[in-house]
Design a protein around this motif. Structure first.
Motif, PDB file in Angstrom:
ATOM      1  N   GLU A   1      -0.894 -11.015   9.159  1.00  0.00           N
ATOM      2  CA  GLU A   1      -1.942 -10.915  10.185  1.00  0.00           C
ATOM      3  C   GLU A   1      -3.332 -10.847   9.554  1.00  0.00           C
ATOM      4  O   GLU A   1      -4.267 -11.499  10.028  1.00  0.00           O
ATOM      5  CB  GLU A   1      -1.695  -9.702  11.078  1.00  0.00           C
ATOM      6  CG  GLU A   1      -2.588  -9.702  12.293  1.00  0.00           C
ATOM      7  CD  GLU A   1      -2.136  -8.740  13.368  1.00  0.00           C
ATOM      8  OE1 GLU A   1      -2.713  -8.795  14.454  1.00  0.00           O
ATOM      9  OE2 GLU A   1      -1.208  -7.933  13.127  1.00  0.00           O
ATOM     10  N   GLU A   2      -3.485 -10.088   8.477  1.00  0.00           N
ATOM     11  CA  GLU A   2      -4.793  -9.973   7.826  1.00  0.00           C
ATOM     12  C   GLU A   2      -5.252 -11.286   7.210  1.00  0.00           C
ATOM     13  O   GLU A   2      -6.414 -11.664   7.335  1.00  0.00           O
ATOM     14  CB  GLU A   2      -4.761  -8.896   6.739  1.00  0.00           C
ATOM     15  CG  GLU A   2      -4.717  -7.489   7.257  1.00  0.00           C
ATOM     16  CD  GLU A   2      -4.647  -6.448   6.149  1.00  0.00           C
ATOM     17  OE1 GLU A   2      -4.529  -5.264   6.486  1.00  0.00           O
ATOM     18  OE2 GLU A   2      -4.704  -6.808   4.945  1.00  0.00           O
ATOM     19  N   GLU A   3      -4.355 -11.976   6.533  1.00  0.00           N
ATOM     20  CA  GLU A   3      -4.741 -13.187   5.803  1.00  0.00           C
ATOM     21  C   GLU A   3      -4.968 -14.385   6.696  1.00  0.00           C
ATOM     22  O   GLU A   3      -5.899 -15.158   6.472  1.00  0.00           O
ATOM     23  CB  GLU A   3      -3.673 -13.553   4.764  1.00  0.00           C
ATOM     24  CG  GLU A   3      -3.702 -12.704   3.546  1.00  0.00           C
ATOM     25  CD  GLU A   3      -2.746 -13.199   2.481  1.00  0.00           C
ATOM     26  OE1 GLU A   3      -2.306 -14.370   2.523  1.00  0.00           O
ATOM     27  OE2 GLU A   3      -2.435 -12.394   1.586  1.00  0.00           O
ATOM     28  N   GLU A  56       3.794   2.397   2.636  1.00  0.00           N
ATOM     29  CA  GLU A  56       4.116   1.206   3.436  1.00  0.00           C
ATOM     30  C   GLU A  56       5.425   0.602   2.931  1.00  0.00           C
ATOM     31  O   GLU A  56       5.629   0.496   1.724  1.00  0.00           O
ATOM     32  CB  GLU A  56       2.966   0.208   3.270  1.00  0.00           C
ATOM     33  CG  GLU A  56       3.011  -0.997   4.137  1.00  0.00           C
ATOM     34  CD  GLU A  56       1.748  -1.840   3.945  1.00  0.00           C
ATOM     35  OE1 GLU A  56       1.084  -2.106   4.957  1.00  0.00           O
ATOM     36  OE2 GLU A  56       1.424  -2.223   2.798  1.00  0.00           O
ATOM     37  N   THR A  78       1.030 -13.393  13.929  1.00  0.00           N
ATOM     38  CA  THR A  78       2.040 -12.343  14.013  1.00  0.00           C
ATOM     39  C   THR A  78       3.413 -13.005  14.083  1.00  0.00           C
ATOM     40  O   THR A  78       3.545 -14.146  14.540  1.00  0.00           O
ATOM     41  CB  THR A  78       1.839 -11.425  15.229  1.00  0.00           C
ATOM     42  OG1 THR A  78       1.958 -12.194  16.412  1.00  0.00           O
ATOM     43  CG2 THR A  78       0.485 -10.733  15.177  1.00  0.00           C
ATOM     44  N   GLN A  91       6.738  -3.947   6.241  1.00  0.00           N
ATOM     45  CA  GLN A  91       5.434  -3.675   6.853  1.00  0.00           C
ATOM     46  C   GLN A  91       4.329  -4.404   6.111  1.00  0.00           C
ATOM     47  O   GLN A  91       3.407  -4.945   6.728  1.00  0.00           O
ATOM     48  CB  GLN A  91       5.151  -2.162   6.867  1.00  0.00           C
ATOM     49  CG  GLN A  91       6.002  -1.389   7.845  1.00  0.00           C
ATOM     50  CD  GLN A  91       5.898   0.120   7.637  1.00  0.00           C
ATOM     51  OE1 GLN A  91       5.587   0.616   6.544  1.00  0.00           O
ATOM     52  NE2 GLN A  91       6.185   0.870   8.698  1.00  0.00           N
ATOM     53  N   THR A  92       4.417  -4.427   4.804  1.00  0.00           N
ATOM     54  CA  THR A  92       3.414  -5.137   4.003  1.00  0.00           C
ATOM     55  C   THR A  92       3.390  -6.615   4.358  1.00  0.00           C
ATOM     56  O   THR A  92       2.322  -7.197   4.565  1.00  0.00           O
ATOM     57  CB  THR A  92       3.698  -4.976   2.499  1.00  0.00           C
ATOM     58  OG1 THR A  92       3.617  -3.601   2.160  1.00  0.00           O
ATOM     59  CG2 THR A  92       2.719  -5.776   1.656  1.00  0.00           C
ATOM     60  N   LEU A  94       4.304  -8.197   7.081  1.00  0.00           N
ATOM     61  CA  LEU A  94       3.751  -8.446   8.422  1.00  0.00           C
ATOM     62  C   LEU A  94       2.256  -8.145   8.482  1.00  0.00           C
ATOM     63  O   LEU A  94       1.492  -8.881   9.116  1.00  0.00           O
ATOM     64  CB  LEU A  94       4.515  -7.634   9.460  1.00  0.00           C
ATOM     65  CG  LEU A  94       5.972  -8.053   9.655  1.00  0.00           C
ATOM     66  CD1 LEU A  94       6.693  -7.060  10.557  1.00  0.00           C
ATOM     67  CD2 LEU A  94       6.075  -9.472  10.204  1.00  0.00           C
ATOM     68  N   ARG A  95       1.800  -7.079   7.815  1.00  0.00           N
ATOM     69  CA  ARG A  95       0.376  -6.748   7.782  1.00  0.00           C
ATOM     70  C   ARG A  95      -0.417  -7.841   7.076  1.00  0.00           C
ATOM     71  O   ARG A  95      -1.448  -8.301   7.567  1.00  0.00           O
ATOM     72  CB  ARG A  95       0.154  -5.400   7.084  1.00  0.00           C
ATOM     73  CG  ARG A  95      -1.350  -5.056   6.909  1.00  0.00           C
ATOM     74  CD  ARG A  95      -1.563  -3.791   6.103  1.00  0.00           C
ATOM     75  NE  ARG A  95      -0.907  -3.747   4.816  1.00  0.00           N
ATOM     76  CZ  ARG A  95      -1.340  -4.387   3.709  1.00  0.00           C
ATOM     77  NH1 ARG A  95      -2.410  -5.164   3.745  1.00  0.00           N
ATOM     78  NH2 ARG A  95      -0.675  -4.260   2.573  1.00  0.00           N
ATOM     79  N   GLU A  96       0.055  -8.258   5.927  1.00  0.00           N
ATOM     80  CA  GLU A  96      -0.650  -9.289   5.156  1.00  0.00           C
ATOM     81  C   GLU A  96      -0.713 -10.602   5.926  1.00  0.00           C
ATOM     82  O   GLU A  96      -1.716 -11.306   5.883  1.00  0.00           O
ATOM     83  CB  GLU A  96       0.013  -9.486   3.792  1.00  0.00           C
ATOM     84  CG  GLU A  96      -0.242  -8.350   2.827  1.00  0.00           C
ATOM     85  CD  GLU A  96      -1.654  -8.349   2.239  1.00  0.00           C
ATOM     86  OE1 GLU A  96      -2.357  -9.370   2.319  1.00  0.00           O
ATOM     87  OE2 GLU A  96      -2.043  -7.304   1.688  1.00  0.00           O
ATOM     88  N   GLU A  99       0.849  -1.188   0.000  1.00  0.00           N
ATOM     89  CA  GLU A  99       0.000   0.000   0.000  1.00  0.00           C
ATOM     90  C   GLU A  99       0.888   1.244   0.000  1.00  0.00           C
ATOM     91  O   GLU A  99       2.017   1.209   0.511  1.00  0.00           O
ATOM     92  CB  GLU A  99      -0.905  -0.005   1.236  1.00  0.00           C
ATOM     93  CG  GLU A  99      -1.911  -1.146   1.202  1.00  0.00           C
ATOM     94  CD  GLU A  99      -2.804  -1.180   2.433  1.00  0.00           C
ATOM     95  OE1 GLU A  99      -2.640  -0.355   3.342  1.00  0.00           O
ATOM     96  OE2 GLU A  99      -3.687  -2.056   2.468  1.00  0.00           O
TER      97      GLU A  99
END
Length: 147
Positions: A59-61, A48, A65, A52-53, A55-57, A45
């Motif tokens: 957790e989201e997917e 970002e 963590t 960061q992408t 780690l974010r993905e 994004e």
């Protein structure tokens, strides 16, 4: 104009290892490559970083963590249409992480999840290049102190 066909799409993924040496895989729940096993990840994004992408993905997917260990490698997926023109071009930065918390779960982006032996994917249908990415990640994870 189809921007996806004009410019490469930047994405990040992460090979998350548990202390037993197994790596987290997710079966894609959406196109492209729905039903294929791969690493959790997705598009970067604006504003970002690649890390960061990843780690974010993660957790989201799949609801997990991890602590980032470092960069693994990059992968490029270029798909062409019947006329030979570029239809999709993904550049994926792959990272390595150590599992911190959360039990993997399915969701809209992951139809299934599993902890797998990075050197033995059995007869799983996986994304192009995944076995080499996992072998490399496992070697780097071992150098970082993971089994």
């Amino acid at each position: 104009m189809n921007v996806a066909a004009t410019f490469p799409i930047l994405a990040a993924s992460i090979a998350v290892f548990r202390d037993d040496g197994r790596v987290l895989l997710a079966m894609r729940g959406r196109p492209p490559m729905k039903g294929v096993w791969t690493l959790p990840g997705g598009r970067v994004e604006p504003g970002e970083t690649l890390a960061q992408t990843a780690l974010r993905e993660l957790e989201e997917e799949v609801g997990v963590t991890a602590d980032l260990i470092g960069f693994n490698t990059h992968v490029e997926h270029i798909r062409r249409n019947d006329a030979g023109a570029v239809a999709r071009h993904f550049v994926i930065a792959s990272f390595i992480g150590r599992w911190r918390s959360g039990e993997p779960r399915t969701g809209p982006e992951a139809d299934a999840v599993m902890w797998a032996d990075p050197f033995d994917l059995k007869d799983l249908t996986v994304t192009e290049g995944l076995p080499a990415v996992l072998r490399h990640a496992a070697v780097l994870a071992a150098k970082a102190g993971l089994p």
